[in-house]
Structures are given as structure tokens and as C-alpha cells.
Design an enzyme around this catalytic site. Structure first.
Site, PDB file in Angstrom:
ATOM      1  N   LEU A 242       0.891  -1.235  -0.146  1.00  0.00           N
ATOM      2  CA  LEU A 242      -0.048   0.116  -0.129  1.00  0.00           C
ATOM      3  C   LEU A 242       0.790   1.339   0.024  1.00  0.00           C
ATOM      4  O   LEU A 242       1.652   1.377   0.803  1.00  0.00           O
ATOM      5  CB  LEU A 242      -0.957  -0.182   1.294  1.00  0.00           C
ATOM      6  CG  LEU A 242      -1.863   1.013   1.468  1.00  0.00           C
ATOM      7  CD1 LEU A 242      -2.768   1.254   0.236  1.00  0.00           C
ATOM      8  CD2 LEU A 242      -2.524   1.434   2.757  1.00  0.00           C
ATOM      9  N   GLU A 276       0.812 -12.668  -3.481  1.00  0.00           N
ATOM     10  CA  GLU A 276      -0.733 -13.425  -3.242  1.00  0.00           C
ATOM     11  C   GLU A 276      -1.967 -12.769  -3.914  1.00  0.00           C
ATOM     12  O   GLU A 276      -1.858 -11.466  -3.556  1.00  0.00           O
ATOM     13  CB  GLU A 276      -0.735 -13.605  -1.391  1.00  0.00           C
ATOM     14  CG  GLU A 276      -1.957 -13.967  -1.174  1.00  0.00           C
ATOM     15  CD  GLU A 276      -2.185 -14.183   0.463  1.00  0.00           C
ATOM     16  OE1 GLU A 276      -2.994 -14.205   1.076  1.00  0.00           O
ATOM     17  OE2 GLU A 276      -1.332 -13.761   1.111  1.00  0.00           O
TER      18      GLU A 276
END
Length: 419
Positions: A242, A276
């Protein structure tokens, strides 16, 4: 009978009026939640510093609304570096508890589910913490320093990337505050088990001056989980990444991802690096970083690229940069597009066929599966399966996939040219 009709009309009108009244007390939580990274006291009143969540469904449901308030504001203000927090709920009015047997949502309780204790609720306490912000320093080991040009033509901005872990003093508490941003900006976000030592943390900070002192502001972060690969290797898998909204579009994601790759490249125990459930935006970012790393390898020379993908490309990408074969193939496709003259009919055809040979693999598998089904399916079941893999549909889907890929690859090439 007429009296019954009048009563029915009254009830319908009453219900409509109640629903209209209740609708006035519904608030969109994507705009009600106000986030802010504070460096200076005046930032508290500066609306330009405010940014908003992209998602709030994990706390407020799929419709992302809070009921029971007019003019709802959920203030989540963070001191830019330490992320010390001020949390406050404000509203113009609240639904009466006796109003048609409805209650207002427990907004404060929902937010408390994700923010750690110890937050401020008033401005004075928050400003007192801000005065001590010069004491905050980044956690862990410095891996990389880089600069970003000022949009106003002034002095460049300086940024640093650190690797930290839970043994760093104060990092556990800091991470508890940092991870709250995940809920607002990653659609399927969840908190990780920080007691698992296989987690690695990479942090981006801006280094800046304030009143003659050097301070740091949180920019973003990445978590990586180290999986065991038999017999003696590990496979780091990027879990969360992020960059906070005020810093997006400045190249920090690419700097972070490349730094993480270079960190693991130095380890002989690392087999390759994966991610992922990567989002489309992450895949595009990874394409750019991996192409940037591989473009000067001899195996990706123009002459070798025009001969097609080969095992040497996969081996070199893995050995030099811990890139797996699937990702090495994408690197090849992007670099081959770079050296292909798409206005030349023969070169364009060769490139198109090369890409489509890879894209068609799943369809070929379906054909193989269908051949096996012929032996055990009834005629009507077989017809249904055949309809799902109609040849004409395959060609349309392949062409659509090809065009989307080329468009994505061109964006990577354009970004490389700007470097």
C-alpha cells in the site's frame, strides 16, 4: 369497504413518509470517513490534506452506509510519521431512539474494531503529540534512498525504504496503527499474525525538514511472507502493498518493489519471489519492475528476443533476479514487443502467433478434457460442454486477450522510456 381503502392508502403514505424520513439518516461511509496525515498544526483545518477511503464494506456492509446520522463525519487523523491517531465522530443530528423503533448504528464501536487503543479524541492532546514528532525515527535497517523531483521546481523530495521486524522497539504498536489503512484501500484486506516470524516488513518514509529538525513521514509499506520450499529454499510472497493516497502517482510503488526484489536477490536461499492474489495494478507494476531488471541481460537481446522464448531466459531471470518462469515469459513478451515493428505485417503476425500460442493453452486443455468426457457423458451433457468451448468464441476471446495484453505491455514500454 371504502373505509378499508382509505386506511390502506393512509398506511402506504405513512410507510412512504417514514422511509423518506429514515433515508435522511443514511450516510455514505466512503465520504463520511475523513483521513488525514498531519505534519503541521494548520493541517488540521486544511481540507486539501483530507483523503477518503476507497472501501468501507468490511466494517459497514456491502452498501457502505451508516444509519442514524445526519452530517456524519468520522475523523481519523494521523501524525504523519508515528501515525499517532485522533479519532472522533461528529454529526449534525442523530435519529431519536424512539423513532419508529430504530437505533443508530454504533459507528464508534465499528471503528474501534480496527484501530488500536491509545488514540486521542480531542485536538489539544493530538497537538501535544505532534510537538514530540521530531523524536520519531524509522524502524529497522535502511535499504535504499531515492529522490523525487518537486512539482514546483524546488528542492527534490527525499525518500527512504527500511526493512523492519517485530523485534524493533515500538514497531509492533506502529504497525497496529499502519495496518488500519488496509481496510480502507484493499478490497479483501485482513490483518496478519504478527507473531509469525516469517513475516518481513518493508516501509517507505519521506525525509523532510521542519523548523531545522529532520522528520519522517509514512508513505507506504509492504508485507512479505517467507514460504519454505523443499529442501532448503524459501519463496517470499508479497502479501500486502500500500502506498498512501497523498503519495500515489509518484513512483514509490516501483521503488519499493524493486528494493524488495534486490533485497532478496542477495540471498542464496531464496528461490523466487511471488505475490498473493495480485491485483491488476500490482501485475502492471511488477511487469515494469521485472522488465527494468531484465532488459540488459544478454539473453534478452534483440536477436534472442526475435527467436522466441527459450529456457535460457527463464534460467537467467531466476538466477539473477529470483523471477519465476511464468513472470520471465511476460518479461520476454514485453521486451519482444519493444523490438517488434508492429507496422510490419510479417513481424506483427509472428508476434501475434507467439503470444496466442501461450494464451491458447487453457483452451487446448479443455479440448483434451472434452475428449475424455466423450467416454462417460450422455449426449446432452456432451453438447453442453461443447457449447462452452465453441471454436468461434475461442478466437474472439483470444483476440480480446491479445489486444488487452498489448495495451498493457505498451504502457510498460512507455514508462520505461520515461526512466
Amino acid at each position: 369497504m371504502a373505509g378499508f381503502g382509505a386506511m390502506e392508502k393512509f398506511l402506504v403514505e405513512y410507510k412512504s413518509a417514514v422511509e423518506k424520513k429514515l433515508a435522511e439518516y443514511k450516510c455514505n461511509t466512503n465520504t463520511a470517513i475523513e483521513l488525514k496525515l498531519v505534519r503541521f498544526p494548520e493541517d488540521l483545518e486544511n481540507d486539501i490534506r483530507t483523503f477518503f477511503p476507497e472501501y468501507t464494506h468490511q466494517l459497514f456492509g456491502d452498501d457502505e452506509t451508516a444509519f442514524g446520522y445526519k452530517g456524519l463525519k468520522i475523523l481519523l487523523y494521523y501524525i504523519a510519521g508515528s501515525l499517532s491517531t485522533m479519532f472522533r465522530v461528529e454529526y449534525a443530528s442523530k435519529v431519536d431512539e424512539n423513532f419508529d423503533c430504530v437505533e443508530a448504528d454504533d459507528v464508534e464501536g465499528k471503528i474501534r474494531q480496527i484501530i488500536p487503543p491509545g488514540f486521542c479524541t480531542n485536538t489539544n492532546d493530538f497537538l501535544s503529540l505532534l510537538e514530540k514528532e521530531a523524536d520519531f525515527k524509522p524502524f529497522g535497517t535502511l535499504l535504499h534512498t531515492y529522490s523525487v523531483p518537486s512539482p514546483t521546481g524546488g528542492e527534490n523530495f527525499t525518500f527512504q525504504i527500511y526493512k523492519a521486524d517485530m523485534t524493533c522497539r515500538g514497531f509492533r504498536e506502529y504497525h497496529e496503527r499502519l495496518q488500519t489503512f488496509l481496510m480502507w484501500f484493499i478490497e479483501t484486506a485482513s490483518f496478519i499474525d504478527v507473531d509469525d516470524e516469517r513475516w518481513h516488513y518493508f516501509l517507505v518514509f519521506e525525509k523532510y525538514n521542519k523548523d531545522g529538525a529532520t522528520l519522517f513521514a509514512t508513505v507506504g509499506y509492504m508485507t512479505v511472507y517467507n514460504y519454505y520450499v523443499y529442501p532448503d529454499k524459501t519463496r517470499p510472497r508479497v502479501s500486502q502493498m500500500l502506498i498512501l493516497t497523498p503519495f500515489q502517482g509518484q513512483g514509490h510503488g516501483a521503488q519499493l518493489l524493486e528494493t524488495v526484489h534486490r533485497y532478496y536477490i542477495a540471498s542464496s536461499s531464496v528461490l523466487d519471489i511471488t505475490a498473493e492474489d495480485p491485483s491488476k495494478s500490482y501485475v502492471k507494476l511488477r511487469d515494469f519492475v521485472l522488465v527494468k531488471l531484465c532488459q540488459d541481460l544478454p539473453c534478452f537481446s534483440r536477436e534472442r528476443l526475435l527467436q522466441g522464448f527459450n529456457e535460457d531466459m527463464a534460467i537467467q531471470a531466476q538466477q539473477k533476479f529470483k523471477i519465476n518462469k511464468q513472470h520471465a515469459r511476460r518479461v520476454y513478451e514485453i521486451l519482444r514487443l519493444l523490438v517488434t515493428d508492429m507496422s510490419d505485417a510479417e513481424q506483427c503476425r509472428s508476434y501475434r502467433l507467439d503470444i496466442k500460442r501461450r494464451l491458447i493453452s487453457p483452451y487446448k486443455k479443455k479440448q483434451t478434457d472434452l475428449a475424455k468426457m466423450r467416454k462417460c457423458l450422455r449426449p446432452e451433457e456432451l453438447t453442453n460442454q461443447m457449447n462452452q468451448i465453441e471454436i468461434s468464441v475461442q478466437h474472439e476471446q483470444l483476440e480480446e486477450q491479445f489486444q488487452e495484453l498489448v495495451e498493457d505491455y505498451r504502457r510498460v514500454i512507455e514508462r520505461l522510456a520515461q526512466e
